[in-house]
Design an enzyme around this catalytic site. Structure first.
Site, PDB file in Angstrom:
ATOM      1  N   ALA A   1       3.739 -18.628  18.076  1.00 37.61           N
ATOM      2  CA  ALA A   1       5.111 -18.699  18.598  1.00 37.61           C
ATOM      3  C   ALA A   1       5.187 -18.140  20.020  1.00 37.61           C
ATOM      4  CB  ALA A   1       6.055 -17.929  17.671  1.00 37.61           C
TER       5      ALA A   1
ATOM      6  N   ARG B   1     -15.135  -7.884  28.990  1.00 34.13           N
ATOM      7  CA  ARG B   1     -15.588  -9.258  28.735  1.00 34.13           C
ATOM      8  C   ARG B   1     -14.442 -10.261  28.762  1.00 34.13           C
ATOM      9  NH1 ARG B   1     -19.171  -8.218  23.425  1.00 34.13           N
ATOM     10  NH2 ARG B   1     -17.336  -7.001  22.930  1.00 34.13           N
TER      11      ARG B   1
ATOM     12  N   LYS C   1       2.775 -18.044  22.218  1.00 36.54           N
ATOM     13  CA  LYS C   1       2.038 -18.899  23.149  1.00 36.54           C
ATOM     14  C   LYS C   1       2.752 -20.232  23.391  1.00 36.54           C
ATOM     15  CE  LYS C   1      -1.176 -16.000  24.213  1.00 36.54           C
ATOM     16  NZ  LYS C   1      -1.276 -15.472  25.586  1.00 36.54           N
TER      17      LYS C   1
ATOM     18  N   ALA D   1      -6.508  -7.528  33.163  1.00 32.47           N
ATOM     19  CA  ALA D   1      -7.823  -7.865  33.763  1.00 32.47           C
ATOM     20  C   ALA D   1      -8.822  -6.715  33.656  1.00 32.47           C
ATOM     21  CB  ALA D   1      -7.638  -8.271  35.225  1.00 32.47           C
TER      22      ALA D   1
ATOM     23  N   ASN E   1      -1.848 -12.849  32.261  1.00 36.97           N
ATOM     24  CA  ASN E   1      -2.967 -13.011  31.318  1.00 36.97           C
ATOM     25  C   ASN E   1      -2.930 -12.020  30.150  1.00 36.97           C
ATOM     26  OD1 ASN E   1      -5.988 -13.639  30.619  1.00 36.97           O
ATOM     27  ND2 ASN E   1      -5.932 -11.431  31.030  1.00 36.97           N
TER      28      ASN E   1
ATOM     29  N   TYR F   1       1.609 -15.166  16.828  1.00 37.31           N
ATOM     30  CA  TYR F   1       0.811 -15.440  18.031  1.00 37.31           C
ATOM     31  C   TYR F   1       1.118 -16.853  18.558  1.00 37.31           C
ATOM     32  CZ  TYR F   1      -3.289 -15.916  21.083  1.00 37.31           C
ATOM     33  OH  TYR F   1      -4.111 -16.114  22.160  1.00 37.31           O
TER      34      TYR F   1
HETATM   35  P1  NAP Z   1      -8.900  -9.195  25.949  1.00 37.23           P
HETATM   36  O1  NAP Z   1     -10.316  -9.110  26.402  1.00 37.23           O
HETATM   37  O2  NAP Z   1      -8.473  -8.336  24.791  1.00 37.23           O
HETATM   38  O3  NAP Z   1      -7.952  -8.967  27.196  1.00 37.23           O
HETATM   39  C1  NAP Z   1      -6.575  -8.701  27.064  1.00 37.23           C
HETATM   40  C2  NAP Z   1      -6.214  -7.607  28.009  1.00 37.23           C
HETATM   41  O4  NAP Z   1      -4.805  -7.381  27.971  1.00 37.23           O
HETATM   42  C3  NAP Z   1      -6.886  -6.263  27.633  1.00 37.23           C
HETATM   43  O5  NAP Z   1      -7.483  -5.692  28.769  1.00 37.23           O
HETATM   44  C4  NAP Z   1      -5.713  -5.423  27.138  1.00 37.23           C
HETATM   45  O6  NAP Z   1      -5.857  -4.028  27.384  1.00 37.23           O
HETATM   46  C5  NAP Z   1      -4.587  -5.988  27.998  1.00 37.23           C
HETATM   47  N1  NAP Z   1      -3.296  -5.590  27.456  1.00 37.23           N
HETATM   48  C6  NAP Z   1      -2.919  -5.479  26.153  1.00 37.23           C
HETATM   49  N2  NAP Z   1      -1.665  -5.035  26.064  1.00 37.23           N
HETATM   50  C7  NAP Z   1      -1.229  -4.836  27.343  1.00 37.23           C
HETATM   51  C8  NAP Z   1      -0.015  -4.373  27.896  1.00 37.23           C
HETATM   52  N3  NAP Z   1       1.017  -3.991  27.124  1.00 37.23           N
HETATM   53  N4  NAP Z   1       0.095  -4.286  29.248  1.00 37.23           N
HETATM   54  C9  NAP Z   1      -0.946  -4.641  30.034  1.00 37.23           C
HETATM   55  N5  NAP Z   1      -2.121  -5.087  29.570  1.00 37.23           N
HETATM   56  C10 NAP Z   1      -2.266  -5.198  28.230  1.00 37.23           C
HETATM   57  O7  NAP Z   1      -8.563 -10.681  25.503  1.00 37.23           O
HETATM   58  P2  NAP Z   1      -8.840 -12.110  26.177  1.00 37.23           P
HETATM   59  O8  NAP Z   1      -9.447 -12.954  25.119  1.00 37.23           O
HETATM   60  O9  NAP Z   1      -9.487 -11.991  27.500  1.00 37.23           O
HETATM   61  O10 NAP Z   1      -7.325 -12.612  26.346  1.00 37.23           O
HETATM   62  C11 NAP Z   1      -6.716 -12.866  27.589  1.00 37.23           C
HETATM   63  C12 NAP Z   1      -5.592 -13.859  27.379  1.00 37.23           C
HETATM   64  O11 NAP Z   1      -6.135 -15.113  26.941  1.00 37.23           O
HETATM   65  C13 NAP Z   1      -4.585 -13.429  26.301  1.00 37.23           C
HETATM   66  O12 NAP Z   1      -3.279 -13.779  26.714  1.00 37.23           O
HETATM   67  C14 NAP Z   1      -5.003 -14.282  25.088  1.00 37.23           C
HETATM   68  O13 NAP Z   1      -3.936 -14.485  24.211  1.00 37.23           O
HETATM   69  C15 NAP Z   1      -5.442 -15.552  25.790  1.00 37.23           C
HETATM   70  N6  NAP Z   1      -6.323 -16.411  24.988  1.00 37.23           N
HETATM   71  C16 NAP Z   1      -7.560 -15.986  24.588  1.00 37.23           C
HETATM   72  C17 NAP Z   1      -8.363 -16.849  23.854  1.00 37.23           C
HETATM   73  C18 NAP Z   1      -9.748 -16.465  23.375  1.00 37.23           C
HETATM   74  O14 NAP Z   1     -10.353 -17.236  22.622  1.00 37.23           O
HETATM   75  N7  NAP Z   1     -10.283 -15.343  23.802  1.00 37.23           N
HETATM   76  C19 NAP Z   1      -7.905 -18.133  23.518  1.00 37.23           C
HETATM   77  C20 NAP Z   1      -6.634 -18.532  23.952  1.00 37.23           C
HETATM   78  C21 NAP Z   1      -5.852 -17.666  24.696  1.00 37.23           C
HETATM   79  P3  NAP Z   1      -6.445  -3.096  26.220  1.00 37.23           P
HETATM   80  O15 NAP Z   1      -7.894  -3.433  26.144  1.00 37.23           O
HETATM   81  O16 NAP Z   1      -6.157  -1.717  26.716  1.00 37.23           O
HETATM   82  O17 NAP Z   1      -5.679  -3.458  24.972  1.00 37.23           O
END
Ligand code: NAP
Length: 249
Positions: A158, A15, A160, A11, A89, A156
Site C-alpha cells: 500500500a 549494501r 509503495k 543512503a 529512497n 508495504y
Molecule cells: P536498506 O539497505 O535497509 O536501506 C534503507 C535505509 O533507510 C536504511 O539505511 C535505513 O536506516 C533507512 N531508514 C529507515 N528508516 C528511516 C527513517 N525514518 N529516516 C531516514 N532513514 C531511514 O534497504 P534497501 O533495500 O536499500 O531499500 C531502499 C529502498 O528500496 C526502500 O524504499 C525499499 O522499500 C526499496 N526497495 C527495495 C527492494 C529490494 O529488493 N531491496 C525492492 C523494491 C524496493 P537504518 O539502517 O538505520 O534502519
C-alpha cells in the site's frame, strides 16, 4: 551533474540501494548529501566517497519527523546554497501477514515509506520552484504494482502504490516550474532487506524472474541517475521497473 546538489535519503546502509544511488550521482559530479536515520552509517558512506575524491557529506535525518527534515533542508541550503535533486529512497519492509499487522506497524510503514516521501518533497519544493529546476525520484517497488514480491505484504504494498500515485500527482503540479517527479520500482535487489531471506524462498522467487537472478543496487542506481539527469528533462510522472522482467507492463 557538475554543480548539482543532491539529497539521497536512506543512503547510509552499507549494501543498500541508497548508497549505490549516492555513489552514482557523486561519480557523475554531484555534491551528495547522504541522509539517514543512522548517522554513523551516513558518515561512513560520505567518507568512502570523499576518499575517492567526490563531494559528499553525511547527515542525520528521520523522515518520519518534519522537524528533522526541515533541519536537514536548512543545513543543506546553508552549506550548499541550493537543492537540485531529491531521491526519496528511505524505506522499510515487514513480512507480516494481514491478520497479524498491528496499527503501530501499519502506521510506521506509512510514516517512513509514504509520509516521509511527502514531507521531504514538500520541504525541498520551495527552493526548486525558486530556481526553476528540480529532479525528484521516488523509490517505489514491484510490490506496489502487484502485491507479492519479496515483502509484498499489504501495508508495504500500500505504501509503495501510494508512492506511485503521489509521484504522478506531484509531477503534474510542479511541471510548470521545470521540476520532474518520477519513480523507480525495483524487483528483488540484493540489500539488507533481502539478503536475510530463507534460501528456499530466494530460490523460489528467483525462478520466477525471466533473467534468473536478483538485481544489484547499482542497477537501480543507474536508472535513478538517468531520471535525475539533465537528459531526462522531458520525462515526468513516469515509473520505471527494474525487476529482471518479473513484471512487464
Ligand atoms: P536498506 O539497505 O535497509 O536501506 C534503507 C535505509 O533507510 C536504511 O539505511 C535505513 O536506516 C533507512 N531508514 C529507515 N528508516 C528511516 C527513517 N525514518 N529516516 C531516514 N532513514 C531511514 O534497504 P534497501 O533495500 O536499500 O531499500 C531502499 C529502498 O528500496 C526502500 O524504499 C525499499 O522499500 C526499496 N526497495 C527495495 C527492494 C529490494 O529488493 N531491496 C525492492 C523494491 C524496493 P537504518 O539502517 O538505520 O534502519
Amino acid at each position: 551533474m557538475k554543480n548539482r546538489v543532491a539529497i539521497v535519503t536512506g543512503a547510509g546502509s552499507e549494501r543498500g540501494i541508497g548508497k549505490a544511488i549516492a555513489c552514482k550521482l557523486a561519480k557523475k559530479g554531484a555534491a551528495v548529501i547522504i541522509a539517514d536515520l543512522n548517522e554513523k552509517g551516513a558518515n561512513i558512506v560520505a567518507e568512502e566517497l570523499k576518499e575517492k575524491g567526490y563531494k559528499a557529506v553525511g547527515k542525520e535525518v528521520d523522515v518520519t519527523s518534519r522537524k528533522s527534515i526541515d533541519h536537514l533542508v536548512e543545513a543543506v541550503r546553508h552549506d550548499f546554497g541550493k537543492i537540485d535533486i531529491l531521491i526519496n529512497n528511505a524505506g522499510i519492509a515487514r513480512p507480516t501477514k494481514i491478520l497479524e499487522i498491528s496499527e503501530e506497524e501499519w502506521d510506521l510503514l506509512f510514516a517512513i515509506n509514504m509520509r516521509g516521501v511527502f514531507h521531504c518533497t514538500q520541504a525541498v519544493l520551495p527552493s526548486m520552484i525558486e530556481q526553476g529546476f528540480g529532479r525528484i525520484v521516488n523509490i517505489s517497488s514491484i510490490a506496489g504494482k502487484q502485491g507479492g514480491g519479496v515483502f509484498g505484504t499489504s501495508h508495504y504494498a500500500a505504501t509503495k502504490a501510494g508512492v506511485l500515485g503521489f509521484s504522478k500527482a506531484a509531477a503534474r503540479e510542479v511541471a510548470e516550474y521545470g521540476i520532474t517527479v518520477n519513480s523507480v520500482a525495483p524487483g528483488l535487489i540484493d540489500t539488507d532487506i533481502t539478503v536475510g531471506m530463507a534460501p528456499e524462498l530466494r530460490e523460489e522467487k528467483t525462478k520466477l524472474i525471466p533473467l534468473k537472478r536478483s538485481g544489484f543496487p547499482q542497477e537501480v542506481a543507474a536508472t535513478v541517475a538517468f531520471l535525475a539527469s539533465n537528459e531526462a528533462g522531458y520525462i515526468t510522472g513516469e515509473e520505471i521497473d527494474v525487476n529482471g522482467g518479473l513484471l512487464m507492463d
